[in-house]
Scaffold this motif. Structure first.
Motif: not given
Length: 937
Positions: A676-682, A736-749
């Motif tokens: 989520q938030c790819v290009g938004s809230r940045e 069964g959808v799994i939700f994992i939160r991330y921070d802007l400072e630690r974006k997924p790789r």
């Protein structure tokens, strides 16, 4: 107009069908003769009984004689039977004794009657959730645990403490306040409200910011939340500013219990941080951010009317008919349709008006009543008698500026015959009193020192007209935005500046003269720019109300971005609906469809625009009275997460196209990830794109429906499935959808792994990195505007720093521009889902029809004029004017000199500023008036 207001009334039943309804109305006795009541307020003044006012949520008292909430003008009073001493004890009747018009009638009885109408709009609102049932919050037992509505009243200048922030138990100023979110929302354990109430996050942030403004930086405000849902226009900026600049603390934790501190009035909150640390903290007040719900009475009424409700108890509507209920001819708007904020409620109100008015279009103007306007006084030649009204604006102004000192100062200024202050100058009772003061004191110039003339100047000008004055004998100075707000830390300097601003306004007002307005015919045609869902909906709504429409689309096909969407959140087939809309438009003889066409030039003004349409190298001029901008937005093409480099990385629209094509790969996918938030809230785009969370959750469910064994992960920052979209989020978790939160400072790789992908993300619950092997990665990329500066210049409409068009007023006029005759809808305004786009399109059409239906329009009296003896015929004004108002005279003694067409002139002053010889002046802003204001600085 022809509006009949029935207060203290309720609908008991509705019979009949669309176009011919019979509405049974029960009107409760008000014990006041409306024909005799003059709204003087003597009854309320003399009434000895004070009762809790429900509107003020039990924190403020009113008299048993009162004006019913939402009462229109002129003010008419009523007697509260349940709290009246006479009805309870058989004595008193003070109101009857002192009423100067003998309007009190204690023998009044309830009445039942039938109203015949063609359409019905349900706008009965909501009921704030009552947290008394939540015993762990101690709301019913502790005075310092209050609801957000009660806190709002404490902050209000008209509230129980006149805007002074103190806690109820001991009236001490609190130093620490906690806000608990989702009280009565997103909760299926204690209140069975699985939906999100949409507004609570923003109003909690607003209240925290306002509280800190009232009490200073020493106040600690902490908001405890699950997901921060600031999904509206400019909401994310407000959130960021509150945290970064205002010092509001945000803690991601849901509080279970509020515990009183033994021996004090303080409160203990125990919570767990995201890092797993158990914290115990003392607060002086706790504010419960309560949700919105439909009252049991409204649910019962809906059952009687045959109107279907949703699982959450709101009126059921469909995506492409967002204000139409399940019963034909009955429409809905506001919170009864679903939890929503003021801008969306206002949009839906206009949308419902459009839909309700369309079948009645043939009867337009058959029952119209013209308002009675007093004859205008001729004040030419009179010595100025200036009335000055200083607004306190609650604490917005009076909390900084010493308003009584300003009033005392103003009384001694030249030509000032009357000066006073008001709590809220824009309130209706103040407006009525202002008109009376003008008449009683024979005033002939008026100055109001208040907030911004952008929104309130027309209101005060109407008051002048009601008092018999020319509306241009009015000057407004802004001592809120330009003084109290910007000098809040220096009250003494703010007070002196307020005196300066009012003195300058008074000096200008003394030189004012009445101005005249011309009337011009309105072209009944509308121009709609954009053939997406919003443009099609706007065109159809305008046509249904009897107006010819020219619909312009730059591409070869109708549908816009929706051509790339498969299903709505409710499961409707988007492509099927678009095809139906397009066919209906093409078959509509009232709609002139122009595909592969662009706008080349725009001239003219409200009611009489001339637009040049360019298609295939050919140009054609179309004349129209209004324009609707529905040019949409587009999906960002990401430059991260291997998009464009690896075939397994998609955007939302890419995935929707696979669903539309029934791609076999969807069935074979074993592991799917959404980011989520790819290009938004940045920093580059500090706004929420609003639709992405719902879109991802919906598509995650669809993948699970195709193959329940597919592992689906959604990596998010805040899940923003607002309103009843929250039910999709609930379904996804259950599936069964799994939700994992991330921070802007630690974006997924994201790393390529052959045909597949490896995605690493830090899981704050586990406190460690998690690696996901995925067959497919979908990026919830931002919605970006087209930044069409050329279009903005054509119609003289503004864009914000993000590139979206700016409406006239975020709450009061969300579907129109400040430029008269130009309206706005869809994603050109801000990212929004289909149902909200359709609603705003219908709202824009509704606002346009209010203009088109007039047939004529008055031009402004604030126009430029030329003194021909001073004109040197240089032609600068002719070259610069964006409205083509100046031209050279071809005949007469001043042939060759410039002249200005007052109908074309918009009063911008560009020609005045550019005239080298000083031959051009602007009525209402004459050189002498400007100079005298400068002299008074």
């Amino acid at each position: 107009m022809n509006i009949e207001l029935l207060t203290l009334s309720e609908v008991k039943d509705i019979q009949g069908e669309k176009g011919n309804f019979q509405v049974e109305v029960l009107q409760h006795p008000r014990f006041v003769d409306l024909e005799k009541c003059i709204g003087c307020g003597t009854c309320a003044e003399k009434c000895p009984k004070k009762v809790a006012d429900e509107y003020n949520v039990g924190l403020q008292k009113r008299k048993a004689a009162y004006v019913p909430y939402a009462q229109a003008v002129p003010l008419k009073y009523a007697i509260d039977k349940d709290n009246c001493i006479y009805f309870q004890k058989g004595k008193c009747r003070a109101c009857e004794k002192f009423c100067p018009t003998e309007a009190i009638k204690f023998d009044d009885e309830e009445k039942t009657f039938t109203v015949n109408v063609g359409s019905v709009i349900l706008s009965a609102g909501f009921k704030p959730f009552d947290p008394k049932a939540f015993d762990t919050y101690n709301y019913a037992n502790h005075p310092n645990v209050i609801t957000s509505m009660e806190f709002e009243r404490i902050l209000s200048a008209s509230g129980p403490t006149m805007g002074h922030l103190v806690r109820p138990s001991d009236e001490k100023e609190p130093e620490k306040i906690a806000f608990l979110q989702c009280v009565g929302s997103r909760d299926i354990n204690r209140c069975d409200h699985a939906y999100c109430s949409s507004v609570c996050c923003m109003y909690a942030i607003k209240e925290a910011v306002v509280a800190k403004e009232h009490s200073g930086d020493g106040l600690d405000c902490t908001i405890f939340f699950m997901d921060m849902r600031t999904h509206g226009k400019d909401f994310e900026r407000f959130y960021n500013n509150a945290e970064t600049n205002q010092g509001v603390r945000f803690v991601r934790s849901r509080i279970h219990t509020v515990t009183p501190v033994p021996g004090s009035d303080d409160l203990i909150l125990r919570y767990t941080t995201e890092g797993g640390e158990l914290v115990e903290e003392i607060f002086h007040m706790v504010v419960l951010s309560v949700g919105l719900e439909t009252s049991p009475e409204l649910m019962e009424l809906a059952g009687k009317l045959g109107v279907e409700l949703t699982e959450g108890g709101f009126c059921r509507t469909e995506t492409f008919t967002p204000v139409a209920t399940s019963r034909d001819g009955i429409y809905v708007c506001g919170a009864l349709q679903g939890p929503k904020d003021i801008p969306q409620s206002v949009i839906e109100a206009s949308s419902a008006a459009a839909e309700a008015g369309a079948p009645l279009a043939s009867a337009r103007n058959t029952q119209t009543r013209e308002p009675e306007i007093p004859e205008q006084r001729n004040v030419v030649g009179e010595s100025p008698r200036i009335g000055v009204f200083i607004c306190r604006c609650g604490v917005n102004i009076a909390g900084v500026v010493d308003v009584p000192a300003v009033v005392d100062y103003v009384k001694d200024l030249p030509y000032v015959a009357f000066a006073t202050d008001n709590l809220y100058s824009c309130s209706q009772d103040t407006q009525d009193n202002m008109a009376k003061v003008i008449r009683d004191n024979d005033l002939n110039r008026i100055v109001v020192a208040a907030c911004t003339p952008k929104t309130h100047e027309p209101l005060f000008q109407e008051t002048l007209v009601a008092a018999g004055l020319n509306k241009y004998l009015f000057e407004m100075t802004n001592i809120r935005n330009q003084d109290a707000w910007v000098h809040k830390d220096d009250p003494e300097a703010a007070t002196e500046k307020a005196k300066d601003l009012v003195r300058m306004a008074v000096s200008k007002a003394a030189l004012m003269e009445p101005l005249q307005e011309a009337r011009v015919d309105i072209n009944p045609r509308a121009l709609v720019l954009g053939g997406g869902i919003s443009g099609m909906a706007a065109a159809r709504s305008l046509s249904d109300q009897g107006h010819p429409v020219t619909l312009v689309e730059r591409s070869a096909e109708l549908g816009g971005q929706a051509l790339n969407l498969d299903r709505t959140a409710q499961g409707e087939d988007v492509q099927k609906k678009i095809a139906e809309m397009a066919e209906a438009l093409k078959a509509d003889e009232n709609i002139d469809l122009r595909l592969e066409t662009e706008l080349g030039q725009v001239d003219g003004f409200v009611g009489n625009f001339q637009s040049v349409l360019v298609s295939g190298g050919n140009e054609e001029t179309v004349e129209h009275g209004v324009a609707v901008i529905a040019t949409g937005a587009s999906e960002l093409k990401p430059r991260e997460y291997l998009y464009g480099e690896h075939p397994a990385v998609l955007t939302h629209q890419d995935l929707d196209r696979k669903f539309m094509d029934d791609a076999p790969a969807l069935q074979e996918t074993k592991s799917a990830v959404f980011i989520q938030c790819v290009g938004s809230r940045e920093p580059e785009r500090p706004y929420c794109s609003r639709v992405c969370c719902t879109h991802s959750v919906k598509n995650a469910l669809r993948l699970k429906e195709r193959n329940p064994d597919t592992r689906v992960y959604i990596l998010y920052r805040d899940v923003r499935t607002y309103g009843e979209r929250e039910l999709l989020y609930k379904q996804a978790r259950e599936a069964g959808v799994i939700f994992i939160r991330y921070d802007l400072e630690r974006k997924p790789r994201v790393v390529a792994n052959g045909d597949n992908l490896m995605i690493d993300v830090f899981d704050p619950i586990l406190g460690r990195d998690v690696r996901i092997h995925a067959d497919m990665l979908t990026l919830a990329s931002a919605i970006v505007p087209y930044r069409d500066e050329k279009l903005a210049q054509f119609f003289k409409v503004p864009m914000n720093e993000d590139g979206f068009f700016v409406e006239a007023h975020a709450k009061l006029a969300p579907s129109e521009f400040a430029t008269d005759g130009v309206f706005l809808c869809g994603m050109a305004h801000y990212p929004k889902p289909i149902d909200e786009s359709v609603a705003q399109a219908q709202a824009a059409a509704s606002r346009a029809v209010t203009l088109l239906a007039r047939q004529t329009i008055a031009t402004s009296g604030t126009v430029a004029y030329v003194t021909p003896t001073m004109c040197t015929s240089c032609g600068v004004c002719v070259t610069l004017c964006p409205y083509n108002a100046p031209s050279f005279l071809e005949e007469g003694p001043f042939s060759g000199r410039a002249d200005i067409n007052p109908v074309l002139c918009k009063g911008c002053g560009l020609c005045v500023a550019s005239c080298r010889s000083g031959a051009i002046n602007l009525r209402g802003f004459e050189t002498g008036q400007i100079i005298t204001m400068i002299d008074e600085m």
